[in-house]
Design a protein around this motif. Sequence first.
Motif, PDB file in Angstrom:
ATOM      1  N   TYR A   1      22.701  75.672  22.278  1.00 41.63           N
ATOM      2  CA  TYR A   1      23.922  75.342  21.538  1.00 41.63           C
ATOM      3  C   TYR A   1      23.695  75.415  20.027  1.00 41.63           C
ATOM      4  N   GLU A   2      22.519  75.026  19.570  1.00 41.32           N
ATOM      5  CA  GLU A   2      22.218  75.138  18.140  1.00 41.32           C
ATOM      6  C   GLU A   2      22.260  76.591  17.688  1.00 41.32           C
ATOM      7  N   LYS A   3      21.775  77.498  18.514  1.00 36.91           N
ATOM      8  CA  LYS A   3      21.807  78.930  18.184  1.00 36.91           C
ATOM      9  C   LYS A   3      23.239  79.446  18.093  1.00 36.91           C
ATOM     10  N   LEU A   4      24.168  78.756  18.766  1.00 34.17           N
ATOM     11  CA  LEU A   4      25.582  79.138  18.707  1.00 34.17           C
ATOM     12  C   LEU A   4      26.320  78.423  17.573  1.00 34.17           C
ATOM     13  N   GLY A   5      25.578  77.653  16.763  1.00 35.24           N
ATOM     14  CA  GLY A   5      26.188  76.998  15.606  1.00 35.24           C
ATOM     15  C   GLY A   5      26.564  75.547  15.800  1.00 35.24           C
ATOM     16  N   TYR A   6      26.202  74.957  16.914  1.00 39.28           N
ATOM     17  CA  TYR A   6      26.510  73.549  17.173  1.00 39.28           C
ATOM     18  C   TYR A   6      25.439  72.651  16.558  1.00 39.28           C
ATOM     19  N   GLN A   7      25.867  71.474  16.112  1.00 40.71           N
ATOM     20  CA  GLN A   7      24.944  70.488  15.553  1.00 40.71           C
ATOM     21  C   GLN A   7      25.193  69.142  16.218  1.00 40.71           C
ATOM     22  N   ALA A   8      24.109  68.429  16.486  1.00 38.97           N
ATOM     23  CA  ALA A   8      24.228  67.094  17.074  1.00 38.97           C
ATOM     24  C   ALA A   8      24.861  66.151  16.065  1.00 38.97           C
ATOM     25  N   PHE A   9      25.763  65.283  16.556  1.00 40.51           N
ATOM     26  CA  PHE A   9      26.349  64.291  15.660  1.00 40.51           C
ATOM     27  C   PHE A   9      26.244  62.872  16.198  1.00 40.51           C
ATOM     28  N   LYS A  10      25.881  62.714  17.482  1.00 36.25           N
ATOM     29  CA  LYS A  10      25.627  61.376  18.005  1.00 36.25           C
ATOM     30  C   LYS A  10      24.952  61.481  19.357  1.00 36.25           C
ATOM     31  N   THR A  11      24.283  60.407  19.745  1.00 40.59           N
ATOM     32  CA  THR A  11      23.769  60.269  21.105  1.00 40.59           C
ATOM     33  C   THR A  11      24.427  59.037  21.690  1.00 40.59           C
ATOM     34  N   GLU A  12      24.688  59.102  22.979  1.00 36.52           N
ATOM     35  CA  GLU A  12      25.407  58.002  23.615  1.00 36.52           C
ATOM     36  C   GLU A  12      25.178  58.031  25.118  1.00 36.52           C
TER      37      GLU A  12
ATOM     38  N   THR B   1      22.141  58.784  32.168  1.00 34.14           N
ATOM     39  CA  THR B   1      21.713  59.800  31.220  1.00 34.14           C
ATOM     40  C   THR B   1      22.202  59.474  29.812  1.00 34.14           C
ATOM     41  N   VAL B   2      21.334  59.683  28.833  1.00 36.87           N
ATOM     42  CA  VAL B   2      21.734  59.604  27.424  1.00 36.87           C
ATOM     43  C   VAL B   2      22.121  61.017  27.011  1.00 36.87           C
ATOM     44  N   PHE B   3      23.306  61.156  26.429  1.00 37.77           N
ATOM     45  CA  PHE B   3      23.826  62.467  26.060  1.00 37.77           C
ATOM     46  C   PHE B   3      23.751  62.692  24.562  1.00 37.77           C
ATOM     47  N   VAL B   4      23.562  63.952  24.186  1.00 34.17           N
ATOM     48  CA  VAL B   4      23.668  64.380  22.803  1.00 34.17           C
ATOM     49  C   VAL B   4      25.031  65.049  22.665  1.00 34.17           C
ATOM     50  N   PHE B   5      25.842  64.548  21.753  1.00 36.76           N
ATOM     51  CA  PHE B   5      27.141  65.145  21.465  1.00 36.76           C
ATOM     52  C   PHE B   5      26.960  66.100  20.296  1.00 36.76           C
ATOM     53  N   MET B   6      27.511  67.307  20.460  1.00 34.67           N
ATOM     54  CA  MET B   6      27.335  68.367  19.474  1.00 34.67           C
ATOM     55  C   MET B   6      28.698  68.898  19.066  1.00 34.67           C
ATOM     56  N   GLU B   7      28.779  69.362  17.828  1.00 35.11           N
ATOM     57  CA  GLU B   7      30.037  69.895  17.330  1.00 35.11           C
ATOM     58  C   GLU B   7      29.801  71.167  16.540  1.00 35.11           C
ATOM     59  N   LYS B   8      30.883  71.943  16.425  1.00 33.44           N
ATOM     60  CA  LYS B   8      30.876  73.154  15.614  1.00 33.44           C
ATOM     61  C   LYS B   8      32.243  73.261  14.981  1.00 33.44           C
ATOM     62  N   ARG B   9      32.247  73.491  13.719  1.00 35.02           N
ATOM     63  CA  ARG B   9      33.503  73.701  13.002  1.00 35.02           C
ATOM     64  C   ARG B   9      33.843  75.175  13.056  1.00 35.02           C
ATOM     65  N   ASN B  10      35.098  75.477  13.320  1.00 34.60           N
ATOM     66  CA  ASN B  10      35.556  76.866  13.341  1.00 34.60           C
ATOM     67  C   ASN B  10      35.689  77.336  11.909  1.00 34.60           C
ATOM     68  N   VAL B  11      34.930  78.351  11.546  1.00 33.47           N
ATOM     69  CA  VAL B  11      34.929  78.825  10.155  1.00 33.47           C
ATOM     70  C   VAL B  11      35.745  80.103   9.981  1.00 33.47           C
ATOM     71  N   LYS B  12      36.425  80.529  11.029  1.00 32.64           N
ATOM     72  CA  LYS B  12      37.239  81.756  10.928  1.00 32.64           C
ATOM     73  C   LYS B  12      38.417  81.509  10.003  1.00 32.64           C
ATOM     74  N   ARG B  13      38.705  82.480   9.177  1.00 37.48           N
ATOM     75  CA  ARG B  13      39.835  82.413   8.259  1.00 37.48           C
ATOM     76  C   ARG B  13      40.944  83.330   8.766  1.00 37.48           C
ATOM     77  N   ALA B  14      42.159  82.898   8.530  1.00 36.36           N
ATOM     78  CA  ALA B  14      43.318  83.696   8.972  1.00 36.36           C
ATOM     79  C   ALA B  14      43.514  84.896   8.067  1.00 36.36           C
TER      80      ALA B  14
END
Length: 155
Positions: free
Chosen positions: A124-135, A142-155
């Motif tokens: 997921y990191e290779k696809l641009g996702y970054q961890a922002f919390k574990t919970e 199971t302890v999960f890592v939550f990951m996010e990616k901001r869409n950087v595409k411009r119209a």
Amino acid sequence: MNHIKTAVIEDASEILALQKIAYKSEAEAAGDYTIQPMTQTLEGLENEFNRYLVLKYIHNDKIIGSVRANAADGTCRISKLMVHPDFQNKGIGKVLMKEIESKFINKRYELFTGSQSLKNISFYEKLGYQAFKTEKLDREETVFVFMEKRNVKRA
């Protein structure tokens, strides 16, 4: 011939069977075969078709990959990316992720994976996702890592 299509409810039993195979390694790594992907019922998966867009990756008329997503409040939540173990490391997961992201024009994508799933986290990191919390979720140990990616595409 390989291609991605939107899954229909009639695909649910084949996707569920794939899910049990694909998530076996996660269950083994966690030492817990009661994780939600392993215990989900056919009825439970069929109900998800009402709330999620489900994609399937077809190879020789068999579903060998799948991913689900839905969107609310500007966030696309992606879940249950899976590829049959015999077809992993061939780019199928990456293609499924790009396709599901293209179906949702959002500013943010979110997903989670097991904190011990280092291969998944790296993918997921290779696809641009970054961890922002574990919970730890109430449904399992199971302890999960939550990951996010901001869409950087411009119209």
